[in-house]
Motif scaffolding. Sequence first.
Motif, PDB file in Angstrom:
ATOM      1  N   GLU A 182      40.501   6.135  32.330  1.00  0.00           N
ATOM      2  CA  GLU A 182      41.333   5.053  32.020  1.00  0.00           C
ATOM      3  C   GLU A 182      40.938   4.141  31.378  1.00  0.00           C
ATOM      4  OE1 GLU A 182      45.042   2.773  34.048  1.00  0.00           O
ATOM      5  OE2 GLU A 182      44.014   4.084  34.421  1.00  0.00           O
ATOM      6  N   GLU A 183      41.945   3.703  29.646  1.00  0.00           N
ATOM      7  CA  GLU A 183      41.034   2.597  28.948  1.00  0.00           C
ATOM      8  C   GLU A 183      42.393   2.169  29.025  1.00  0.00           C
ATOM      9  OE1 GLU A 183      38.760   1.541  24.855  1.00  0.00           O
ATOM     10  OE2 GLU A 183      39.693   3.846  25.579  1.00  0.00           O
ATOM     11  N   GLU A 184      42.002  -0.055  29.339  1.00  0.00           N
ATOM     12  CA  GLU A 184      43.440  -0.774  29.098  1.00  0.00           C
ATOM     13  C   GLU A 184      43.063  -1.393  27.777  1.00  0.00           C
ATOM     14  OE1 GLU A 184      46.569  -2.592  30.519  1.00  0.00           O
ATOM     15  OE2 GLU A 184      45.806  -1.182  31.710  1.00  0.00           O
ATOM     16  N   LEU A 185      43.896  -1.449  27.459  1.00  0.00           N
ATOM     17  CA  LEU A 185      43.835  -2.286  25.978  1.00  0.00           C
ATOM     18  C   LEU A 185      44.918  -3.617  25.718  1.00  0.00           C
ATOM     19  CD1 LEU A 185      43.097   0.705  23.181  1.00  0.00           C
ATOM     20  CD2 LEU A 185      41.062  -0.937  24.745  1.00  0.00           C
TER      21      LEU A 185
ATOM     22  N   ASP B 162      47.222  -4.252  23.509  1.00  0.00           N
ATOM     23  CA  ASP B 162      48.733  -2.996  23.348  1.00  0.00           C
ATOM     24  C   ASP B 162      49.284  -1.955  23.993  1.00  0.00           C
ATOM     25  OD1 ASP B 162      46.855  -1.898  22.115  1.00  0.00           O
ATOM     26  OD2 ASP B 162      48.014  -2.496  20.105  1.00  0.00           O
ATOM     27  N   SER B 163      48.186  -1.521  24.521  1.00  0.00           N
ATOM     28  CA  SER B 163      48.054   0.015  24.922  1.00  0.00           C
ATOM     29  C   SER B 163      47.273   0.420  26.521  1.00  0.00           C
ATOM     30  CB  SER B 163      48.009   0.721  24.121  1.00  0.00           C
ATOM     31  OG  SER B 163      46.826   0.782  23.136  1.00  0.00           O
ATOM     32  N   LYS B 164      47.804   1.499  26.981  1.00  0.00           N
ATOM     33  CA  LYS B 164      46.992   2.365  27.498  1.00  0.00           C
ATOM     34  C   LYS B 164      46.278   3.707  27.161  1.00  0.00           C
ATOM     35  CE  LYS B 164      48.539   0.584  32.390  1.00  0.00           C
ATOM     36  NZ  LYS B 164      48.958   0.506  33.413  1.00  0.00           N
ATOM     37  N   ARG B 165      44.981   3.883  27.342  1.00  0.00           N
ATOM     38  CA  ARG B 165      44.227   5.071  26.468  1.00  0.00           C
ATOM     39  C   ARG B 165      44.298   6.112  28.358  1.00  0.00           C
ATOM     40  NH1 ARG B 165      41.878   3.159  20.720  1.00  0.00           N
ATOM     41  NH2 ARG B 165      43.996   2.972  19.934  1.00  0.00           N
ATOM     42  N   TYR B 166      44.342   7.128  28.101  1.00  0.00           N
ATOM     43  CA  TYR B 166      43.599   8.499  28.826  1.00  0.00           C
ATOM     44  C   TYR B 166      43.335   9.492  28.328  1.00  0.00           C
ATOM     45  CZ  TYR B 166      47.450   6.231  31.791  1.00  0.00           C
ATOM     46  OH  TYR B 166      48.160   4.439  32.453  1.00  0.00           O
ATOM     47  N   HIS B 167      42.033   9.747  28.935  1.00  0.00           N
ATOM     48  CA  HIS B 167      41.023  10.111  28.272  1.00  0.00           C
ATOM     49  C   HIS B 167      41.125  11.746  28.537  1.00  0.00           C
ATOM     50  CE1 HIS B 167      39.216   7.513  25.122  1.00  0.00           C
ATOM     51  NE2 HIS B 167      39.799   6.316  26.279  1.00  0.00           N
ATOM     52  N   TYR B 168      40.566  12.446  28.147  1.00  0.00           N
ATOM     53  CA  TYR B 168      40.730  14.175  28.921  1.00  0.00           C
ATOM     54  C   TYR B 168      39.982  14.398  27.850  1.00  0.00           C
ATOM     55  CZ  TYR B 168      45.229  13.149  31.158  1.00  0.00           C
ATOM     56  OH  TYR B 168      45.942  12.789  32.125  1.00  0.00           O
ATOM     57  N   ARG B 169      39.201  15.651  28.557  1.00  0.00           N
ATOM     58  CA  ARG B 169      38.520  16.638  27.967  1.00  0.00           C
ATOM     59  C   ARG B 169      38.363  18.103  28.256  1.00  0.00           C
ATOM     60  NH1 ARG B 169      31.504  16.978  28.853  1.00  0.00           N
ATOM     61  NH2 ARG B 169      32.400  17.692  30.617  1.00  0.00           N
ATOM     62  N   VAL B 170      38.126  19.022  27.013  1.00  0.00           N
ATOM     63  CA  VAL B 170      38.276  20.150  27.260  1.00  0.00           C
ATOM     64  C   VAL B 170      37.105  21.365  26.612  1.00  0.00           C
ATOM     65  CG1 VAL B 170      40.270  22.646  26.670  1.00  0.00           C
ATOM     66  CG2 VAL B 170      40.799  20.113  26.734  1.00  0.00           C
TER      67      VAL B 170
ATOM     68  N   THR C 249      28.178  25.564  23.784  1.00  0.00           N
ATOM     69  CA  THR C 249      29.571  25.343  23.962  1.00  0.00           C
ATOM     70  C   THR C 249      30.354  23.955  22.644  1.00  0.00           C
ATOM     71  OG1 THR C 249      29.360  23.235  25.301  1.00  0.00           O
ATOM     72  CG2 THR C 249      29.658  25.749  26.830  1.00  0.00           C
ATOM     73  N   ALA C 250      31.311  24.097  22.787  1.00  0.00           N
ATOM     74  CA  ALA C 250      32.402  23.302  21.679  1.00  0.00           C
ATOM     75  C   ALA C 250      33.447  22.981  22.754  1.00  0.00           C
ATOM     76  CB  ALA C 250      32.980  24.104  20.786  1.00  0.00           C
ATOM     77  N   SER C 251      33.479  21.269  23.000  1.00  0.00           N
ATOM     78  CA  SER C 251      34.389  20.328  22.763  1.00  0.00           C
ATOM     79  C   SER C 251      35.454  19.423  22.741  1.00  0.00           C
ATOM     80  CB  SER C 251      33.786  18.987  23.837  1.00  0.00           C
ATOM     81  OG  SER C 251      32.700  20.042  24.756  1.00  0.00           O
ATOM     82  N   VAL C 252      36.407  20.007  22.874  1.00  0.00           N
ATOM     83  CA  VAL C 252      37.706  18.923  22.149  1.00  0.00           C
ATOM     84  C   VAL C 252      38.371  18.434  23.246  1.00  0.00           C
ATOM     85  CG1 VAL C 252      40.562  19.036  21.626  1.00  0.00           C
ATOM     86  CG2 VAL C 252      38.559  21.118  21.289  1.00  0.00           C
ATOM     87  N   TYR C 253      37.990  16.979  22.410  1.00  0.00           N
ATOM     88  CA  TYR C 253      38.815  15.151  22.861  1.00  0.00           C
ATOM     89  C   TYR C 253      40.382  14.893  23.169  1.00  0.00           C
ATOM     90  CZ  TYR C 253      33.818  15.014  24.111  1.00  0.00           C
ATOM     91  OH  TYR C 253      32.538  15.819  24.673  1.00  0.00           O
ATOM     92  N   PHE C 254      40.815  14.517  24.273  1.00  0.00           N
ATOM     93  CA  PHE C 254      42.471  14.458  23.931  1.00  0.00           C
ATOM     94  C   PHE C 254      42.061  12.899  24.432  1.00  0.00           C
ATOM     95  CE2 PHE C 254      42.985  18.566  24.076  1.00  0.00           C
ATOM     96  CZ  PHE C 254      43.799  19.157  23.101  1.00  0.00           C
ATOM     97  N   VAL C 255      43.820  11.858  23.940  1.00  0.00           N
ATOM     98  CA  VAL C 255      43.463  10.283  24.320  1.00  0.00           C
ATOM     99  C   VAL C 255      45.059  10.649  24.217  1.00  0.00           C
ATOM    100  CG1 VAL C 255      43.053   8.519  23.426  1.00  0.00           C
ATOM    101  CG2 VAL C 255      41.225   9.558  22.862  1.00  0.00           C
ATOM    102  N   ILE C 256      45.371  10.765  25.339  1.00  0.00           N
ATOM    103  CA  ILE C 256      47.462  10.375  25.625  1.00  0.00           C
ATOM    104  C   ILE C 256      46.958   8.541  25.580  1.00  0.00           C
ATOM    105  CG2 ILE C 256      48.760  10.759  26.496  1.00  0.00           C
ATOM    106  CD1 ILE C 256      48.221  12.835  27.857  1.00  0.00           C
ATOM    107  N   VAL C 257      48.519   8.135  24.900  1.00  0.00           N
ATOM    108  CA  VAL C 257      48.163   6.687  24.369  1.00  0.00           C
ATOM    109  C   VAL C 257      49.475   6.132  24.938  1.00  0.00           C
ATOM    110  CG1 VAL C 257      47.858   4.428  22.504  1.00  0.00           C
ATOM    111  CG2 VAL C 257      46.905   6.724  22.626  1.00  0.00           C
ATOM    112  N   ILE C 258      49.761   5.685  26.092  1.00  0.00           N
ATOM    113  CA  ILE C 258      51.118   4.705  26.093  1.00  0.00           C
ATOM    114  C   ILE C 258      51.185   3.519  25.695  1.00  0.00           C
ATOM    115  CG2 ILE C 258      52.783   4.060  28.091  1.00  0.00           C
ATOM    116  CD1 ILE C 258      51.133   6.296  29.688  1.00  0.00           C
ATOM    117  N   SER C 259      51.933   2.911  24.461  1.00  0.00           N
ATOM    118  CA  SER C 259      52.364   1.286  24.397  1.00  0.00           C
ATOM    119  C   SER C 259      52.466   1.209  25.190  1.00  0.00           C
ATOM    120  CB  SER C 259      52.730   2.156  22.779  1.00  0.00           C
ATOM    121  OG  SER C 259      52.962   0.974  21.912  1.00  0.00           O
ATOM    122  N   LYS C 260      52.347  -0.415  24.941  1.00  0.00           N
ATOM    123  CA  LYS C 260      53.216  -1.461  25.557  1.00  0.00           C
ATOM    124  C   LYS C 260      54.645  -2.909  24.659  1.00  0.00           C
ATOM    125  CE  LYS C 260      48.840  -2.440  28.578  1.00  0.00           C
ATOM    126  NZ  LYS C 260      47.866  -3.599  28.605  1.00  0.00           N
ATOM    127  N   SER C 261      54.795  -1.858  23.792  1.00  0.00           N
ATOM    128  CA  SER C 261      55.081  -3.060  23.118  1.00  0.00           C
ATOM    129  C   SER C 261      56.531  -2.262  22.577  1.00  0.00           C
ATOM    130  CB  SER C 261      54.578  -3.055  21.493  1.00  0.00           C
ATOM    131  OG  SER C 261      54.531  -2.028  20.792  1.00  0.00           O
TER     132      SER C 261
END
Length: 263
Positions: free
Chosen positions: A174-177, A179-187, A202-214
């Motif tokens: 979890e990344e705290e910024l 103006d937002s919070k970011r949650y990092h996942y990997r598949v 193997t091949a990886s795909v990286y996801f980021v879910i962003v929650i805006s504070k504004s």
Amino acid sequence: MVTGGRGDSGGPGHGSPGSEPPVGPECPARPRTDPRPGRGSEREAPSGVSRAGVRSRGGEGLGLRRGLQLLSERCSFSVCAFISLKVKPMDKEEEKAASGEKDHMPPEDERSSSEECASEAKEKEKETQHVIKNIPWTTAKNFTVQRGWQQIEELISTWDIHESWLHHSEFLEEEELKDSKRYHYRVCWGLPTRRKPIPRATASVYFVIVISKSKPDTEPVEVFYRLESSRLIRRPEQCQFREKWLQDIIENKIACAERLASR
């Protein structure tokens, strides 16, 4: 027997005025003149003498040139007559039709540009045929790490990927910024087989879910993903995932490993 010739005066060769001159082997026949112009002075050659020996060289050359000239004039006249018969002038209607075809024919530059536009339109049609599939994402108020992981799995289930591909997903951080919070996942994806249950790469795909504070917490979260070894960031609602991307990553990794092993 007559022994006199033409050169003897008063001899029997001349005879009386009313009598015909004798004709025989010793008295040759009277030479004939050619009625054609320029031939009156020529005489037939006596027996045993060729005509070419009697004619003068100048007269022979003139006759040959005259004959060639007549032959060339006749040939040119026949060729011109043949061409005039074969070549048929265009009617007014045919000229109008030909000019109309030229007017309707686009220039080469316009044709090349139209071909390019047609190819681009075909590519766009192929892209539109692949319907972009997305899911309704949860709101910022209801979001949890577990909920985010479940929705990523739900999104992956909508991708057109062969069943031989296997994957596993995990939460990274979890990344705290400001103006937002970011949650990092990997598949992580792989192609295991019976002979090689552990895939070579193997091949990886990286996801980021962003929650805006504004934004209000009733708004849905924003989701982004990128491929391994790529900086291009994509959004699920704007781009359909392709299986070929995974294949390219694995093939590049295998090729790189083989190069290192051969050194």
